[in-house]
Motif scaffolding. Structure first.
Motif, PDB file in Angstrom:
ATOM      1  N   ALA A   1     -13.523  -2.168   8.249  1.00 39.29           N
ATOM      2  CA  ALA A   1     -12.805  -1.064   7.616  1.00 39.29           C
ATOM      3  C   ALA A   1     -12.629   0.110   8.563  1.00 39.29           C
ATOM      4  N   LEU A   2     -13.480   0.181   9.596  1.00 36.99           N
ATOM      5  CA  LEU A   2     -13.463   1.379  10.425  1.00 36.99           C
ATOM      6  C   LEU A   2     -12.538   1.280  11.639  1.00 36.99           C
ATOM      7  N   THR A   3     -11.869   0.100  11.798  1.00 32.75           N
ATOM      8  CA  THR A   3     -10.999  -0.020  12.963  1.00 32.75           C
ATOM      9  C   THR A   3      -9.720   0.786  12.758  1.00 32.75           C
ATOM     10  N   LEU A   4      -9.152   1.190  13.877  1.00 32.68           N
ATOM     11  CA  LEU A   4      -7.897   1.941  13.800  1.00 32.68           C
ATOM     12  C   LEU A   4      -6.737   0.975  13.580  1.00 32.68           C
ATOM     13  N   PRO A   5      -5.711   1.436  12.863  1.00 32.33           N
ATOM     14  CA  PRO A   5      -4.522   0.584  12.738  1.00 32.33           C
ATOM     15  C   PRO A   5      -3.795   0.494  14.079  1.00 32.33           C
ATOM     16  N   HIS A   6      -3.052  -0.606  14.270  1.00 27.28           N
ATOM     17  CA  HIS A   6      -2.337  -0.760  15.543  1.00 27.28           C
ATOM     18  C   HIS A   6      -1.289   0.314  15.724  1.00 27.28           C
ATOM     19  N   ASP A   7      -0.581   0.577  14.624  1.00 31.37           N
ATOM     20  CA  ASP A   7       0.483   1.558  14.708  1.00 31.37           C
ATOM     21  C   ASP A   7       0.144   2.736  13.804  1.00 31.37           C
ATOM     22  N   LEU A   8      -0.179   3.867  14.421  1.00 28.09           N
ATOM     23  CA  LEU A   8      -0.617   5.021  13.626  1.00 28.09           C
ATOM     24  C   LEU A   8       0.510   5.648  12.815  1.00 28.09           C
ATOM     25  N   LEU A   9       1.731   5.227  13.093  1.00 24.79           N
ATOM     26  CA  LEU A   9       2.847   5.816  12.363  1.00 24.79           C
ATOM     27  C   LEU A   9       3.523   4.782  11.467  1.00 24.79           C
ATOM     28  N   ASN A  10       2.732   3.842  10.983  1.00 23.24           N
ATOM     29  CA  ASN A  10       3.295   2.801  10.135  1.00 23.24           C
ATOM     30  C   ASN A  10       3.314   3.278   8.685  1.00 23.24           C
ATOM     31  N   PHE A  11       4.456   3.789   8.245  1.00 21.68           N
ATOM     32  CA  PHE A  11       4.528   4.346   6.891  1.00 21.68           C
ATOM     33  C   PHE A  11       5.103   3.364   5.884  1.00 21.68           C
ATOM     34  N   HIS A  12       5.149   2.101   6.288  1.00 18.95           N
ATOM     35  CA  HIS A  12       5.728   1.072   5.428  1.00 18.95           C
ATOM     36  C   HIS A  12       5.068   1.040   4.047  1.00 18.95           C
ATOM     37  N   ASN A  13       3.723   1.125   4.022  1.00 19.35           N
ATOM     38  CA  ASN A  13       3.010   1.051   2.743  1.00 19.35           C
ATOM     39  C   ASN A  13       3.350   2.207   1.824  1.00 19.35           C
ATOM     40  N   TYR A  14       3.624   3.346   2.429  1.00 15.15           N
ATOM     41  CA  TYR A  14       3.970   4.508   1.613  1.00 15.15           C
ATOM     42  C   TYR A  14       5.293   4.288   0.904  1.00 15.15           C
ATOM     43  N   VAL A  15       6.214   3.661   1.631  1.00 13.78           N
ATOM     44  CA  VAL A  15       7.515   3.372   1.030  1.00 13.78           C
ATOM     45  C   VAL A  15       7.325   2.412  -0.136  1.00 13.78           C
ATOM     46  N   THR A  16       6.542   1.353   0.093  1.00 14.38           N
ATOM     47  CA  THR A  16       6.278   0.378  -0.976  1.00 14.38           C
ATOM     48  C   THR A  16       5.640   1.067  -2.177  1.00 14.38           C
ATOM     49  N   ALA A  17       4.583   1.843  -1.925  1.00 12.02           N
ATOM     50  CA  ALA A  17       3.864   2.491  -3.021  1.00 12.02           C
ATOM     51  C   ALA A  17       4.784   3.444  -3.767  1.00 12.02           C
ATOM     52  N   PHE A  18       5.568   4.186  -3.010  1.00 13.67           N
ATOM     53  CA  PHE A  18       6.415   5.196  -3.621  1.00 13.67           C
ATOM     54  C   PHE A  18       7.496   4.559  -4.479  1.00 13.67           C
ATOM     55  N   GLN A  19       8.121   3.498  -3.947  1.00 13.74           N
ATOM     56  CA  GLN A  19       9.234   2.890  -4.677  1.00 13.74           C
ATOM     57  C   GLN A  19       8.763   1.912  -5.743  1.00 13.74           C
ATOM     58  N   ASP A  20       7.986   0.901  -5.328  1.00 13.18           N
ATOM     59  CA  ASP A  20       7.585  -0.132  -6.294  1.00 13.18           C
ATOM     60  C   ASP A  20       6.582   0.406  -7.302  1.00 13.18           C
ATOM     61  N   GLY A  21       5.782   1.379  -6.887  1.00 13.11           N
ATOM     62  CA  GLY A  21       4.784   1.925  -7.802  1.00 13.11           C
ATOM     63  C   GLY A  21       5.362   2.973  -8.734  1.00 13.11           C
TER      64      GLY A  21
END
Lengths: 314, 276
Positions: B46-66
């Motif tokens: 859980a503590l590893t850094l993401p590969h791409d620090l500017l990956n906002f894909h999940n936010y788009v999914t959460a915002f739209q589908d949620g």
């Protein structure tokens, strides 16, 4: 935090009718009516959404009503006996114990942090902000944050691993560890609120008291024991009541995180389930009456033990 | 001397430990929200850094589908109406109680006072029936009415402020021919600004974060407020922690911004609100 005693001010009311003038009756009636016009909406809401429900709830608690059908039967004290004799229903009281224990830890820790942060400390405002922030965060978001935190091989396990403590324990998997974890989350969530209350109370203690104590050679512990502790007594007792009623009515965190599974069902989760899933409005009402009575009892006992004259409105 | 230094070090140590305990779970969720599906599924710690620090894909999914946009809209509507209503109702009640002598005044005060002792959660089963019979169930008016109707804390805050406004102001206005409503509107209400700020903040945060009332009273999907909409993530995204995390961050972020901007007022507000 500095309360002026509310009843101290001698009050003259401008609206006592002037004597000796010929009172015009419409004018007088209007005058009598005015305060009620202001109170119309507030009182209507208060009665509709607080007093009517309480009265209905007590009435439902003596019936077997399912909340939907027009039929209901008077069952006497049947629901109450059921609550205290059916072990699965009574179980929720034991769960409250975890939250009560948590609130003891929470109050002690909040008191500690409030005390040290009221003295001169570097980055004081940063630490204040960090400690207080969780109490502003949405409960559902907190629930999700900690579901992830307690996952198998999740954050918590990883952190423990850093300290060389490896475990493949399912934190939310057994009743005891699940309840301890959930109670831990509520410490995380509510500590800041108590902390801010204590901090405010400590800051309202006049600074000269510390200076005088320091001249007399009192150390930090003595300052805490003889100045701070008595100075914040009213807030401390208020916090104790709020914690007890909060522990008994714990709902959000356990409902969001476990839904009441693995022995984490609390009083409110059970009541909500009884009323809205199993349509046992009568039984649920009785449970709610019991909870209400316990909370009122705690408040009453506390008021008797520590009479606090500043809490009245008049 | 050395004992003092040790004590000081321990104090800082405890503060740093507390900071870590508070920030770690939040930080990890922020990291997770920036990870890709693969990165979270591999369980790469859980503590590893993401590969791409500017990956906002999940936010788009959460915002739209949620349905988060609708959720923010619903929350905003309920928030504005019920906070506005609370301010009006609280200040009117405080004005009537403090500035008038009338029959049953003591009884009215007692009614508000006793209501403060009854925790809302305990009466919900019966309140539900009343809300239902008024035809407000599954509408935005249910939470609005409940938020407005039971806020004794704000009445108390207003009462303290009304008391501090000199009665001579009322009297002067009355000599100029003003009636009670004009006095309330033109003198009392404007002078209550600090109290209004306190009530708006405390009540606003409480309404924004409330889960229990919208959950019970507005089951419809399109009436979701941010709490209930986020709660619904649990089903469809059960294993997708990156999306759930993004949703959680979306909900927490406005709180953080408001907190950083209004820190001083928020502290004061909560102290006033909670000590009643």
């Amino acid at each position: 935090m500095t309360h002026t005693p509310l009843h101290a001010r001698p009050r003259t009311h401008p609206h006592t009718p002037a004597r000796g003038t010929p009172a015009r009756s419409t004018h007088k009636a209007w005058r009598l009516l005015t305060p009620w016009l202001f109170l119309l909406a507030p009182l209507a809401l208060l009665i509709t959404f607080t007093y009517a429900p309480i009265a209905n709830m007590v009435a439902y608690s003596f019936t077997d009503w399912d909340g939907v059908s027009p039929e209901l039967h008077y069952t006497g004290a049947g629901n109450y006996t059921e609550i205290f004799t059916r072990e699965d229903l009574f179980q929720v009281f034991w769960v409250s114990g975890y939250y009560l224990a948590a609130s003891v830890i929470q109050i002690v820790a909040a008191l500690y942090f409030a005390t040290i942060l009221s003295f001169n400390i570097r980055f004081r405002n940063f630490f204040k902000g960090v400690l207080f922030f969780p109490s502003l965060v949405n409960g559902v978001a907190i629930g999700f944050v900690f579901l992830y935190f307690f996952q198998d091989r999740g954050t918590f396990d990883t952190v423990l691993g850093l300290f060389g403590y490896h475990t493949d324990h399912a934190w939310l998997g057994t009743p005891t560890s699940a309840n301890v974890s959930l109670a831990g989350v509520s410490i995380w969530r509510y500590l800041g609120m108590n902390f801010v209350l204590f901090l405010g109370a400590i800051q309202s203690i006049p600074g000269e008291l510390y200076e005088a104590a320091e001249l007399d050679g009192a150390g930090r512990w003595h300052q805490f024991r003889y100045i701070i502790l008595p100075g914040i007594k009213p807030v401390l007792t208020l916090t104790v009541i709020l914690s007890v009623s909060g522990s008994l009515s714990a709902f959000e965190i356990p409902y969001i995180m476990t839904g009441g599974a693995t022995g984490t069902e609390t009083f409110v989760i059970q009541t909500v389930k009884l009323a809205f899933q199993f349509n046992k409005t009568g039984l649920a009402s009785a449970a709610a009456v019991v909870l209400l009575l316990i909370i009122l009892l705690v408040t009453w006992v506390q008021r008797r033990l520590v009479p606090d004259d500043r809490v009245d409105l008049v | 001397m050395t004992r003092r230094a040790v004590a000081r070090a321990l104090v800082y140590l405890s503060l740093i430990a507390a900071t870590l305990i508070v920030l770690l779970p939040l930080g990890v969720v922020l990291l997770t929200s920036l990870k890709t599906e693969n990165e979270t599924a591999n369980g790469g710690g859980a503590l590893t850094l993401p590969h791409d620090l500017l990956n906002f894909h999940n936010y788009v999914t959460a915002f739209q589908d949620g349905g988060m946009l609708r959720a923010f809209g619903n929350t905003a509507f309920i928030l504005v109406v019920s906070v506005g209503g609370t301010v009006l109702i609280g200040s009117m009640t405080a004005y009537a109680i403090d500035r008038f002598t009338f029959r049953f005044r003591k009884l009215v005060i007692a009614l508000f006072l006793v209501a403060a002792l009854v925790p809302g959660v305990t009466t919900q089963v019966a309140t539900f029936q009343i809300v239902h019979s008024l035809g407000m169930f599954d509408t935005r008016w249910a939470p609005i009415a409940l938020y407005m109707g039971t806020d004794i804390v704000s009445i108390y805050i207003f009462l303290q402020f009304v008391r501090s406004i000199p009665i001579s102001l009322d009297e002067a206005a009355r000599l100029d021919g003003a009636n009670a409503f004009t006095i309330y509107r033109k003198i009392i209400f404007p002078l209550l600004k600090p109290a209004i700020a306190t009530v708006v903040i405390v009540k606003g945060i409480a309404v924004y974060n409330d889960f229990y009332i919208p959950f019970l009273y507005m089951p419809s999907q399109d009436l979701g407020v941010i709490s209930t909409s986020l709660f619904r993530f649990k089903g469809p995204y059960a294993a997708h922690w990156e999306t759930i995390s993004a949703g959680a961050v979306l909900v927490i972020l406005p709180t953080l911004i408001v907190f950083l901007a209004l820190q001083k007022y928020i502290y004061n507000g909560f102290m006033r609100g909670a000590t009643r």
